[in-house]
Structures are given as structure tokens and as C-alpha cells.
Design a protein around this motif. Structure first.
Motif, PDB file in Angstrom:
ATOM      1  N   LEU A 172       0.840  -1.200   0.000  1.00  0.00           N
ATOM      2  CA  LEU A 172       0.000   0.000   0.000  1.00  0.00           C
ATOM      3  C   LEU A 172       0.876   1.251   0.000  1.00  0.00           C
ATOM      4  CD1 LEU A 172      -2.917   1.020   0.185  1.00  0.00           C
ATOM      5  CD2 LEU A 172      -2.615   1.143   2.645  1.00  0.00           C
ATOM      6  N   GLY A 173       1.931   1.209   0.832  1.00  0.00           N
ATOM      7  CA  GLY A 173       2.852   2.342   0.874  1.00  0.00           C
ATOM      8  C   GLY A 173       3.496   2.581  -0.486  1.00  0.00           C
ATOM      9  N   THR A 174       3.933   1.495  -1.135  1.00  0.00           N
ATOM     10  CA  THR A 174       4.552   1.610  -2.450  1.00  0.00           C
ATOM     11  C   THR A 174       3.604   2.262  -3.452  1.00  0.00           C
ATOM     12  OG1 THR A 174       5.488  -0.526  -1.915  1.00  0.00           O
ATOM     13  CG2 THR A 174       5.861   0.288  -4.123  1.00  0.00           C
ATOM     14  N   VAL A 175       2.356   1.746  -3.444  1.00  0.00           N
ATOM     15  CA  VAL A 175       1.366   2.272  -4.386  1.00  0.00           C
ATOM     16  C   VAL A 175       1.097   3.744  -4.098  1.00  0.00           C
ATOM     17  CG1 VAL A 175      -1.038   2.089  -5.088  1.00  0.00           C
ATOM     18  CG2 VAL A 175       0.328   0.037  -4.780  1.00  0.00           C
ATOM     19  N   LEU A 176       1.045   4.093  -2.806  1.00  0.00           N
ATOM     20  CA  LEU A 176       0.767   5.473  -2.424  1.00  0.00           C
ATOM     21  C   LEU A 176       1.867   6.406  -2.940  1.00  0.00           C
ATOM     22  CD1 LEU A 176      -1.646   6.451  -0.916  1.00  0.00           C
ATOM     23  CD2 LEU A 176      -0.286   6.590   1.144  1.00  0.00           C
ATOM     24  N   VAL A 177       3.133   5.956  -2.804  1.00  0.00           N
ATOM     25  CA  VAL A 177       4.234   6.783  -3.304  1.00  0.00           C
ATOM     26  C   VAL A 177       4.051   7.034  -4.795  1.00  0.00           C
ATOM     27  CG1 VAL A 177       6.694   6.822  -3.768  1.00  0.00           C
ATOM     28  CG2 VAL A 177       5.887   6.074  -1.550  1.00  0.00           C
ATOM     29  N   LEU A 179       1.304   6.856  -6.550  1.00  0.00           N
ATOM     30  CA  LEU A 179       0.101   7.655  -6.811  1.00  0.00           C
ATOM     31  C   LEU A 179       0.372   9.131  -6.559  1.00  0.00           C
ATOM     32  CD1 LEU A 179      -3.097   5.878  -5.471  1.00  0.00           C
ATOM     33  CD2 LEU A 179      -2.594   6.686  -7.774  1.00  0.00           C
ATOM     34  N   ILE A 180       1.039   9.414  -5.434  1.00  0.00           N
ATOM     35  CA  ILE A 180       1.327  10.818  -5.115  1.00  0.00           C
ATOM     36  C   ILE A 180       2.184  11.424  -6.218  1.00  0.00           C
ATOM     37  CG2 ILE A 180       2.532  12.338  -3.515  1.00  0.00           C
ATOM     38  CD1 ILE A 180       1.737  10.535  -1.264  1.00  0.00           C
ATOM     39  N   LYS A 181       3.136  10.619  -6.678  1.00  0.00           N
ATOM     40  CA  LYS A 181       4.030  11.122  -7.720  1.00  0.00           C
ATOM     41  C   LYS A 181       3.259  11.403  -9.002  1.00  0.00           C
ATOM     42  CE  LYS A 181       7.514   8.906  -9.757  1.00  0.00           C
ATOM     43  NZ  LYS A 181       8.618   7.941  -9.798  1.00  0.00           N
ATOM     44  N   LYS A 182       2.307  10.530  -9.289  1.00  0.00           N
ATOM     45  CA  LYS A 182       1.598  10.660 -10.562  1.00  0.00           C
ATOM     46  C   LYS A 182       0.576  11.785 -10.553  1.00  0.00           C
ATOM     47  CE  LYS A 182       1.880   6.403 -13.011  1.00  0.00           C
ATOM     48  NZ  LYS A 182       1.514   5.021 -12.781  1.00  0.00           N
ATOM     49  N   THR A 183      -0.135  11.954  -9.419  1.00  0.00           N
ATOM     50  CA  THR A 183      -1.270  12.869  -9.462  1.00  0.00           C
ATOM     51  C   THR A 183      -0.948  14.262  -8.962  1.00  0.00           C
ATOM     52  OG1 THR A 183      -1.965  12.130  -7.287  1.00  0.00           O
ATOM     53  CG2 THR A 183      -2.944  11.015  -9.150  1.00  0.00           C
ATOM     54  N   THR A 184       0.204  14.473  -8.313  1.00  0.00           N
ATOM     55  CA  THR A 184       0.504  15.824  -7.831  1.00  0.00           C
ATOM     56  C   THR A 184       1.883  16.241  -8.311  1.00  0.00           C
ATOM     57  OG1 THR A 184       1.592  15.103  -5.825  1.00  0.00           O
ATOM     58  CG2 THR A 184      -0.768  15.366  -5.705  1.00  0.00           C
ATOM     59  N   HIS A 185       2.236  17.484  -7.980  1.00  0.00           N
ATOM     60  CA  HIS A 185       3.548  17.994  -8.366  1.00  0.00           C
ATOM     61  C   HIS A 185       4.596  17.673  -7.302  1.00  0.00           C
ATOM     62  CE1 HIS A 185       1.538  20.968  -5.841  1.00  0.00           C
ATOM     63  NE2 HIS A 185       2.743  21.124  -5.318  1.00  0.00           N
ATOM     64  N   GLU A 188       9.491  13.076  -5.643  1.00  0.00           N
ATOM     65  CA  GLU A 188       9.516  11.714  -5.124  1.00  0.00           C
ATOM     66  C   GLU A 188      10.080  11.639  -3.710  1.00  0.00           C
ATOM     67  OE1 GLU A 188      11.516   8.890  -7.487  1.00  0.00           O
ATOM     68  OE2 GLU A 188      10.503   7.227  -6.513  1.00  0.00           O
ATOM     69  N   ASP A 189      11.132  12.431  -3.432  1.00  0.00           N
ATOM     70  CA  ASP A 189      11.726  12.290  -2.098  1.00  0.00           C
ATOM     71  C   ASP A 189      10.742  12.710  -1.020  1.00  0.00           C
ATOM     72  OD1 ASP A 189      11.877  14.954  -2.831  1.00  0.00           O
ATOM     73  OD2 ASP A 189      13.555  15.329  -1.503  1.00  0.00           O
ATOM     74  N   SER A 190       9.957  13.758  -1.303  1.00  0.00           N
ATOM     75  CA  SER A 190       8.963  14.159  -0.313  1.00  0.00           C
ATOM     76  C   SER A 190       7.903  13.093  -0.145  1.00  0.00           C
ATOM     77  CB  SER A 190       8.299  15.463  -0.733  1.00  0.00           C
ATOM     78  OG  SER A 190       9.236  16.487  -0.752  1.00  0.00           O
ATOM     79  N   SER A 191       7.478  12.484  -1.258  1.00  0.00           N
ATOM     80  CA  SER A 191       6.410  11.492  -1.108  1.00  0.00           C
ATOM     81  C   SER A 191       6.941  10.258  -0.376  1.00  0.00           C
ATOM     82  CB  SER A 191       5.809  11.129  -2.451  1.00  0.00           C
ATOM     83  OG  SER A 191       6.768  10.648  -3.316  1.00  0.00           O
TER      84      SER A 191
ATOM     85  N   LEU B 294      -3.982  13.623   3.323  1.00  0.00           N
ATOM     86  CA  LEU B 294      -4.833  12.768   2.488  1.00  0.00           C
ATOM     87  C   LEU B 294      -6.107  13.524   2.105  1.00  0.00           C
ATOM     88  CD1 LEU B 294      -4.492   9.252   4.143  1.00  0.00           C
ATOM     89  CD2 LEU B 294      -3.432  10.108   2.067  1.00  0.00           C
ATOM     90  N   ALA B 295      -6.656  14.294   3.066  1.00  0.00           N
ATOM     91  CA  ALA B 295      -7.879  15.054   2.776  1.00  0.00           C
ATOM     92  C   ALA B 295      -7.610  16.099   1.699  1.00  0.00           C
ATOM     93  CB  ALA B 295      -8.385  15.711   4.051  1.00  0.00           C
ATOM     94  N   ALA B 296      -6.480  16.816   1.848  1.00  0.00           N
ATOM     95  CA  ALA B 296      -6.159  17.855   0.868  1.00  0.00           C
ATOM     96  C   ALA B 296      -5.945  17.240  -0.518  1.00  0.00           C
ATOM     97  CB  ALA B 296      -4.900  18.597   1.302  1.00  0.00           C
ATOM     98  N   TRP B 297      -5.293  16.112  -0.524  1.00  0.00           N
ATOM     99  CA  TRP B 297      -5.008  15.421  -1.779  1.00  0.00           C
ATOM    100  C   TRP B 297      -6.318  14.988  -2.442  1.00  0.00           C
ATOM    101  CZ3 TRP B 297      -2.752   9.822  -2.072  1.00  0.00           C
ATOM    102  CH2 TRP B 297      -2.343   9.564  -3.379  1.00  0.00           C
ATOM    103  N   ALA B 298      -7.193  14.392  -1.635  1.00  0.00           N
ATOM    104  CA  ALA B 298      -8.463  13.908  -2.176  1.00  0.00           C
ATOM    105  C   ALA B 298      -9.281  15.079  -2.710  1.00  0.00           C
ATOM    106  CB  ALA B 298      -9.242  13.172  -1.088  1.00  0.00           C
ATOM    107  N   SER B 299      -9.291  16.187  -1.941  1.00  0.00           N
ATOM    108  CA  SER B 299     -10.121  17.312  -2.386  1.00  0.00           C
ATOM    109  C   SER B 299      -9.554  17.881  -3.692  1.00  0.00           C
ATOM    110  CB  SER B 299     -10.164  18.386  -1.305  1.00  0.00           C
ATOM    111  OG  SER B 299      -8.949  19.095  -1.301  1.00  0.00           O
ATOM    112  N   ARG B 300      -8.250  17.895  -3.804  1.00  0.00           N
ATOM    113  CA  ARG B 300      -7.652  18.391  -5.035  1.00  0.00           C
ATOM    114  C   ARG B 300      -8.022  17.517  -6.219  1.00  0.00           C
ATOM    115  NH1 ARG B 300      -2.756  21.443  -6.478  1.00  0.00           N
ATOM    116  NH2 ARG B 300      -2.013  20.525  -8.410  1.00  0.00           N
TER     117      ARG B 300
END
Lengths: 548, 312
Positions: A172-177, A179-185, A188-191, B294-300
Motif C-alpha cells: 500500500l505504501g509503495t502504491v501510495l508513493v 500515486l502521489i508522484k503521478k497525481t501531484t507535483h 519523489e523524495d517528499s512522497s 490525504l484530505a487535501a489530496w483527495a479534495s484536489r
């Protein structure tokens, strides 16, 4: 279906054999290399080369297998002994207890460290060459809530439930990293850091809850943070063994795919390999390894056991398969050493000790590695500087002799000092160094002393001069340099030109005898005869106008 | 079902939300202040750390200050602030030097060098703690998730004759104030060198100086937060406020303001969560921050999807 298994089995045997064979025979496949750190070259070696390097050389496999079997036999046949005499902490007794392997706990701990070392070494190598070192750190912290949930679901410290929970949390952690990388700016190090800290915090809260429960105080979950190898149960050790075996099998079967995916993803994709699939396979294996290692090393420091042995191996070798084996050996060594040390202290956590042991190994490699070690590189540079200094002295002696038309053998030290622009003492010291290198003799006659090159020294001097002047000629004729701009370049390169390059230069320049300044380039033939010049009418210059 | 009831205690509004602000206000206020100050200082500085891709350097430093702190304790035989600071700063500097050394003098890449150095130093520190734990009045739990609640056991010291506060709260307050003042004073060079090092250099701002100053400031903040939140959770306080704020806004001043707001909110909610679950305060704060992210991310994500749907 059976055909498939047959194929896999045959592959395993073949790869294992060739793997070990290659590792044991360092020079056998010099031509078929796939160097670490030079992805393009590795790629251009192409798939055929890679297959070739894994072809059957399994003559040495039996030896290895027999050794392993013997070791297992020794471990398992050792006499079962009393458990729970942990209070006798006399150094000698503990020492004997550890090395006679009579104690069930010691045997389990040692076996566990061996499995740990093997799987961490194998996967850590890929982690290090793929530059995912910090990913291991994130993964190892992210499994913590899974451990707690596994405990909660099963109600006690059930290794299987904890394994499942922790693996799920890690994935789950791997996938989250990703996902965060893909959907936001967010980078990677922060995620990575966020998943690490967020999951860890969650895990700590859950574990606090478990400890607050009536049954929680004996949960032993606190051992998951820094590890306690003495608390390993046999089920856990066999799970570690299973993961180690799985990593060995998968890495050998899919060695080529993992290798290509690590060094040249584009090329691997071009070959039609499902690189994403293999990436996730590696991640899955990594998660398994981290999870089963928790009890022994603890969540906080698993990443160190992944990175440090592999990085040490990376300093020792350029070949991936050798790196895998060396990393496993280092992992086993430092794991056992850590387990050994933690038996002495009463409640010393094992993980930090294992990490310190592997850091010690790393330090040794960092300083003493034959090729990449700091100390060896320093020594190499030192000898090279020394050689360059000697060659410059030889050159100066040649120049002095050349100026007077090669008449007379000996070169006076005062002339030499003048030529080199040094003091007389310095010139004398330099000549002494030549003497100790066996290239020159000093002839003392009264107040005047002369340097006399012996045949070896003369050959070396001529070789350096030849390199220098050939390069000058090459720069003027082939690279269109002005003749008065070439000296400095040649001054550097004369010391590093190899024989092959010199031959090629000679061929390219059509076996010249004179450099752009009209001086002689001593060729092989010249070395045999006297260079005393018979005056000739007009020496043809070797300099050609560019374009003419 | 009995089991799960034990896991999640009954929620008592009176006990969780009212009593701390009435009956136990004296001690609770300082815990709250400490939680807010730590999160605020880390979050404020973290904005720049995150932008400069130094997030994991922060992680490394927070781990590797441990041996410095323990050795300082052992040498000075006291919990004085100064030796502890010096020891931790030394360890922080040693970390960066070692990482650079390994990276430059061998073929090991930066990420692996980071992984090697901080784990080794941390392991060394843990071994020291377990060997001399009694002497240094520091245990492994404190290292792992901090002891924010211990603020109330300190004897309060008078501050300028105005009011009395625990020593560590005062110290953290000073550090927070210093971080904010420094960021405000050097706002332009920081901004420039974080977003465009080339332009910064051409305008006479040395990115290297800024980088090292930022590292030193990071070390100071991490060290002063260490006892409160432990080695691992510092990273939550450093990264989450900045990333959450950056999901909500694109402008740096707004982001900096938002980190303070997030710090306030997460300290508040985290403390009450810890009270309710009887869990470590620092861990609860980081869980709350994680939830806010997570909330901020989801809302975005939702607004983006909605906007695209609207466009069609």
C-alpha cells in the motif's frame, strides 16, 4: 503445465550452475561482460551476449551444492540442548554456547541471520544499482501498521498473520508513493518521506493501543522496532528461509530481465520485456524480505541491511552476478556477527549490532577495495606520479644527449639540472630514483658525476620521446593543430599512451621519422643502432600543411 | 467484538475535549504549546526543505544526531542544553561530511551514501543508549517516538519575569521565533536560490552559502525537536505541512502562512487524539497531519475531476 514447470526447473538448474561457475572463475568470460555503471555498453552487448554468459558452465555447481548441504547437515544435526539458560552470561560460556551450536535459540538465530543476509544481499544489490536505496527505508517503516493489524486480527503474535498484514501495508505504501508522484507535483523524495512518516506514526499509535490492552504487554511487538534475534521462532526462521529461497530462485530465473531492467529500461522495453511487471516483482520480493527480517533487525534498520552489504559489494566488483554473491556473503557475515554480539549483552537489540557489523565491512571495502578503495586508489596515484617523474627525468637525459648529437654516453648532472630547471641536488635525487628503479647508473669521477642510462633505461627514454613526438605529429597532421600548440598536450599524454595506440598512430602517420619540429622520432629500428648523426643535406620536415 | 472495543476506547467528549481546557489547563497548555511550536518550526522550515528536494536529508540528520546527543550526555553528565546542542550539531555536520566523502571518493551514489551514513550513526546511537541508557536518562522509546508529554514534569522557569514556562518550551519557542525571523529576513535570497539557482548566482547570492545555512538551521530545529518527537517523526513534521499547503496554494507566502495554520490545527487535533486513544502525542500529531494531507489530496483530485467534467 508440466512442460512449463519442466522448463522452469531446467532453467533454474542451468542458471544456478552457470551463476556459480561464473562467480568462481573470474577470468573465464572476460569478453562477455556487462559492466555496472555503463548502461549503454551493457545494452549494446545485446541479448545474445547475455544469454551466452548464462550458458552452461555448471561443472562447479556440485561442489557448491555439496558444501551447502554439508553446512545444513551440521546445523541441523547438532545436539538439541536446553533452552532458557539465558542468565548465564559469562563470556566464555556464551562463546562456547554460540559456537558449539548446541542451543536451539542459537541455531535458529544463526540460521535466521544467514537467510536474512542472503535475501537482503540479493535484493539490496538491485536496490542499490537502481538507485532506490531510500525506497527500502520507506518500505521498512511503512510495514509497521501492517504488523500491528496482523497482530490484532490474529490476537497473538502469529507470524503468518503479521507477514500478510505487513506485506499488504508495504505494498500500500509503495502504491501510495507512486500515486502521489503521478497525481501531484510533489517530488519523489517528499512522497517517500511522507509515506514513511505517516505510516510509521500510524503504526506507533496502533502499537501503543495494543500495549494498553490487557494482553498487550507480553505482545513482544516492541521487538519489531529494533529486532531481537534471540526471539526468533522456528516458524519465522522457516519463513525467512522460504523468502531467501524464493529470491534466489526468482533472481536466477529472471536474472537477465532484472539486469536489463536495472541498467537500461529503454532497451529492455525494446526487447519486449514487461519491465513494469519485473519492477513490481522486485518490489514484492523486497516487501517480503523486509517483512520477514523485522523480527531479526527491526523495522527502523532493515534498510541498512539492504543497502550496506550491497554497497560494499559494489565497491569490490563491476559484474552484477558477482556483486549479488558478494553482497549475500557480506549480508550473511554481518548478520551472524550481529547475532553473535547481541548474545553477549543482556538486552542489546540485534538490529543496530548487525548494522554496525556491516558498516565495519563497508569501511574495510571503502578503504581497501583493490580497484575502488580509497587507499588503493591513493597508492595507485602515488606510483603513477612516481612513474611520471621518472619518465620526465629519462626524457631530460635523452634531450641532453640529443642536443650534443648523441655523442658520448654519460650525462653530467649539472647539465641535467640545467635542462630540467632544477637545483643540482634535486637532479641528483631524481637520478638516484632512476638508479633504484634499475634504469640508470651513476658514474663518479672526481667532483663530476655522470648519469649513464643502461639499455632498459634507454629503451624507456626512447619510448617516452617517441610517444611525445608521435602525438605532436598526430595533432598537427590529423587534428590540424598549429605546431607550436601541441607540446603541452603531448606532455600529458606521453605517459599514458599504450603500445596498441602507438602502433595505430604509427600506421596512421605512415611510420614517420620526424616530428613537426624536425626532430627524430626514435622508432624500433633506431633503438638498435647508434643515433650519432651523420650530417645530411636537408632533413625533410614531417610537418604537412593541413589540407595539402 | 470485545477485542475491538478494547482497541478503540469509548469516546468521552467531556474527558477528551473539555477537561484538558478546564481542569488540567496548567499542564495541558504547555503540552499544546510544545506540540504547536515543534510542528510550526519544522513545517515553516520544511517548506524550503521540500522545495529543494532535501526531504530525506532531513530524515538522515534527524536519525544521526542520536549518537551526538548520547555522547554529549555521557561526557557532560547532565541534560544541559548547550552540550546537547553541540553534540547534535557535531553529529549533523559529521553526517553531511561523511555523505559527501563517500559520494565523492567512491562510486557510491548519493542516495546509497545517505542510507549508509545515517543508519550506521543511528545504530551506533541505539547501541550506546541500550548500553548506557540509565546514565543518560534517555531510553529507546524516546528515540522512537519522543516524549512530548514530559514537558509537564519539568520545573517551570520564569521568562523575563512575565510568566513561568518549562525550559524546553521556552527553548523551542526561541528556535521557532529564530526560524521565522531568519526566513523573513532572508526571504528573497532563499526564494531565489530555491527556485532558480542560476539567477540567484548572477544576482550575487551564493546558493552554496544558502544551502549550508539551511542545513545548519535544519540541524538546530531537528535537535531541539528531537526529545519531543523522536528521530523518525520529525520527518512528518518537516514534510507534511509543506506538501499539504502546496496542494492548496501556489504562492509561497500563502504556503508559509498555511503551514502555521496546519501546525496549529494538527497540534490541537493530535493532542486530543492522543488523549482519547492514550497513545504517544507525537505519533498522534503525525497521524493527524497525515490525515490532513490525504484530505487535501483527495479534495484536489475531486476538484480537478469536477473541473474537467464541467469543461466538457
Amino acid at each position: 503445465m508440466t512442460a512449463f514447470f519442466e522448463y522452469v526447473a531446467r532453467n533454474v538448474v542451468r542458471r544456478l550452475g552457470s551463476f556459480v561457475g561464473l562467480a568462481l572463475a573470474p577470468c573465464r568470460s572476460a569478453g562477455k561482460r556487462c559492466r555496472i555503471g555503463l548502461p549503454r555498453r551493457g545494452a549494446s552487448a545485446g541479448p545474445t551476449k547475455l544469454v551466452e554468459s548464462a550458458s552452461v558452465t555448471w561443472a562447479e555447481a556440485p561442489r557448491y551444492v555439496v558444501g551447502l548441504a554439508l553446512a545444513l547437515l551440521v546445523v541441523s544435526s547438532a545436539r538439541a540442548a536446553k533452552i532458557g539458560d539465558l542468565e548465564s552470561l559469562d563470556f566464555g560460556e556464551q562463546f562456547a554456547r554460540f559456537f558449539t551450536l548446541q542451543d536451539e535459540i542459537v541455531r535458529l538465530a544463526l540460521l535466521g541471520s544467514v537467510f536474512l543476509g542472503v535475501s537482503c544481499g540479493l535484493l539490496g544489490s538491485f536496490i542499490v544499482v537502481r538507485k532506490l536505496s531510500l525506497f527500502g527505508d520507506t518500505l521498512s517503516h511503512a510495514v509497521l501498521p501492517g504488523v500491528a493489524i496482523g497482530y490484532l486480527v490474529s490476537g497473538y503474535k502469529d507470524p503468518v498473520a503479521i507477514f500478510v498484514g505487513a506485506t499488504l501495508a508495504g505494498l500500500l505504501g509503495t502504491v501510495l508513493v507512486q500515486l502521489i508522484k503521478k497525481t501531484t507535483h510533489i517530488k519523489e523524495d517528499s512522497s517517500l518521506g511522507m509515506v514513511l512518516a505517516g505510516f510509521y506514526g500510524l503504526g506507533v499509535v496502533l502499537m501503543n493501543r495494543i500495549q494498553a490492552m490487557p494482553t498487550g504487554t507480553q505482545s513482544g511487538l516492541d521487538k519489531f522496532l529494533f529486532g531481537q534475534v534471540a526471539a526468533l521462532s522456528s516458524v519465522e526462521v522457516w519463513m525467512m528461509g522460504g523468502v531467501a529461497l524464493a529470491s534466489i530462485l526468482l533472481v536466477t530465473v529472471f536474472y537477465r530481465q532484472f539486469l536489463l531492467g536495472s541498467f537500461d529500461v529503454g532497451f529492455a522495453r525494446g526487447l519486449g520485456l514487461p519491465t513494469g511487471l519485473f519492477h513490481y516483482l522486485l518490489m514484492l520480493l523486497l516487501a517480503f524480505t523486509v517483512v520477514v527480517s523485522l523480527q531479526a533487525v527491526g523495522a527502523v534498520l532493515v534498510s541498512a541491511m539492504l543497502v550496506i552489504p550491497a554497497a560494499s559489494a559494489y565497491l569490490l566488483t563491476d559484474r552484477m552476478h558477482r556483486m549479488l554473491i558478494i553482497a549475500s556473503v557480506f549480508g550473511v557475515l554481518s548478520g551472524s556477527l550481529g547475532a553473535f554480539l547481541s548474545f553477549f549483552g543482556n538486552s542489546l537489540p540485534t538490529g543496530p549490532l548487525m548494522v554496525l557489523a556491516s558498516s565495519f565491512v563497508f569501511c574495510l571495502c571503502f578503504f581497501l577495495s583493490p580497484r575502488h578503495g580509497l587507499f588503493s586508489r591513493w597508492r595507485k596515484r602515488k606510483t603513477r606520479d612516481h612513474r611520471i617523474l621518472n619518465e620526465n627525468t629519462l626524457k631530460a637525459i635523452y634531450h641532453v644527449r640529443e642536443e650534443r648529437g648523441f655523442v658520448g654516453e654519460g650525462v653530467g648532472l649539472s647539465q641535467l639540472a640545467e635542462r630540467m630547471g632544477e637545483t643540482a641536488e634535486e637532479a641528483k635525487r631524481r637520478v638516484r630514483e632512476l638508479v633504484s628503479a634499475g634504469l640508470c647508473d651513476i658514474q663518479e669521477s672526481g667532483a663530476k658525476s655522470e648519469a649513464l642510462l643502461n639499455p632498459d633505461g634507454w629503451l624507456r627514454a626512447c619510448a617516452v620521446i617517441r610517444n611525445h613526438r608521435l602525438w605532436e605529429l598526430y595533432l598537427t597532421n590529423q587534428a590540424a593543430y598549429e605546431p607550436d600548440h601541441v607540446h603541452d598536450d603531448a606532455e600529458v599524454i606521453e605517459h599514458v599512451l599504450g603500445e596498441d595506440t602507438v602502433r595505430r598512430l604509427e600506421r596512421l602517420l605512415d611510420y614517420p621519422s620526424q616530428d613537426p619540429h624536425g626532430k627524430l622520432i626514435p622508432s624500433l629500428a633506431d633503438l638498435q643502432r647508434s643515433l650519432v648523426k651523420t650530417p645530411s643535406p636537408e632533413p625533410p620536415s614531417g610537418y604537412r600543411m593541413p589540407g595539402s | 467484538m470485545e477485542f475491538w472495543k478494547q482497541l478503540i476506547p469509548p469516546f468521552d467528549f467531556q474527558q477528551v475535549f473539555v477537561e484538558p481546557w478546564t481542569e488540567y489547563l496548567d499542564s495541558f497548555l504547555w503540552i499544546f504549546a510544545m506540540g504547536f511550536l515543534v510542528t510550526a518550526a519544522c513545517g515553516f522550515l520544511g517548506t524550503f526543505i521540500v522545495w529543494r528536494r532535501m526531504a530525506l536529508v532531513g530524515d538522515a540528520i534527524s536519525h544521526s544526531v542520536l549518537p551526538g546527543i548520547v555522547i554529549a550526555f555521557l561526557v557532560s553528565q547532565s541534560r544541559d542544553t548547550l552540550p546537547m546542542f553541540l553534540g547534535a550539531l557535531g553529529a549533523g555536520v559529521l553526517t553531511t561530511v561523511l555523505i559527501e566523502l563517500i559520494h565523492q571518493k567512491s562510486r557510491i551514489k548519493t542516495d546509497a551514501a545517505l542510507g549508509i551514513v545515517f543508519t550506521t550513526l543511528f545504530a551506533f546511537g541505539v547501541v550506546l543508549v541500550s548500553l548506557y541508557g540509565e546514565n543518560v536518562d534517555l531510553d529507546v522509546d524516546c528515540v522512537l517516538y519522543g516524549e512530548l508529554e514530559h514537558v509537564i514534569f519539568e520545573t517551570p522557569v520564569a521568562f523575563l519575569g512575565l510568566f513561568e514556562a518549562p525550559n524546553s518550551v521556552l527553548r523551542m519557542g526561541a528556535v521557532t521565533l529564530a526560524v521565522m525571523v531568519l526566513v523573513a529576513v532572508f526571504y528573497r535570497p532563499l526564494l531565489l536560490s530555491s527556485f532558480d539557482p542560476g539567477l540567484a548566482r548572477s544576482m550575487g547570492v551564493s546558493p552554496a552559502v544558502i544551502h549550508h545555512a539551511l542545513m545548519a538551521l535544519l540541524a538546530v530545529v531537528v535537535v531541539s525537536a528531537f526529545e519531543a518527537v523522536g528521530a523518525v517523526l520529525v520527518i512528518a513534521m518537516l514534510i507534511f505541512p509543506a506538501t499539504t499547503a502546496s496542494l492548496l496554494s501556489d504562492r509561497l507566502p500563502v504556503i508559509l502562512g498555511l503551514t502555521l495554520l496546519i501546525a496549529l490545527l494538527s497540534a490541537f487535533l493530535g493532542l486530543h487524539l492522543a488523549l482519547w486513544l492514550d497513545a504517544s502525542t507525537a505519533a498522534s500529531i503525525s497521524v493527524v497531519i497525515f490525515g490532513m494531507f490525504l484530505a487535501a489530496w483527495a479534495s484536489r483530485c475531486v476538484t480537478r475531476v469536477a473541473r474537467e467534467g464541467f469543461r466538457r
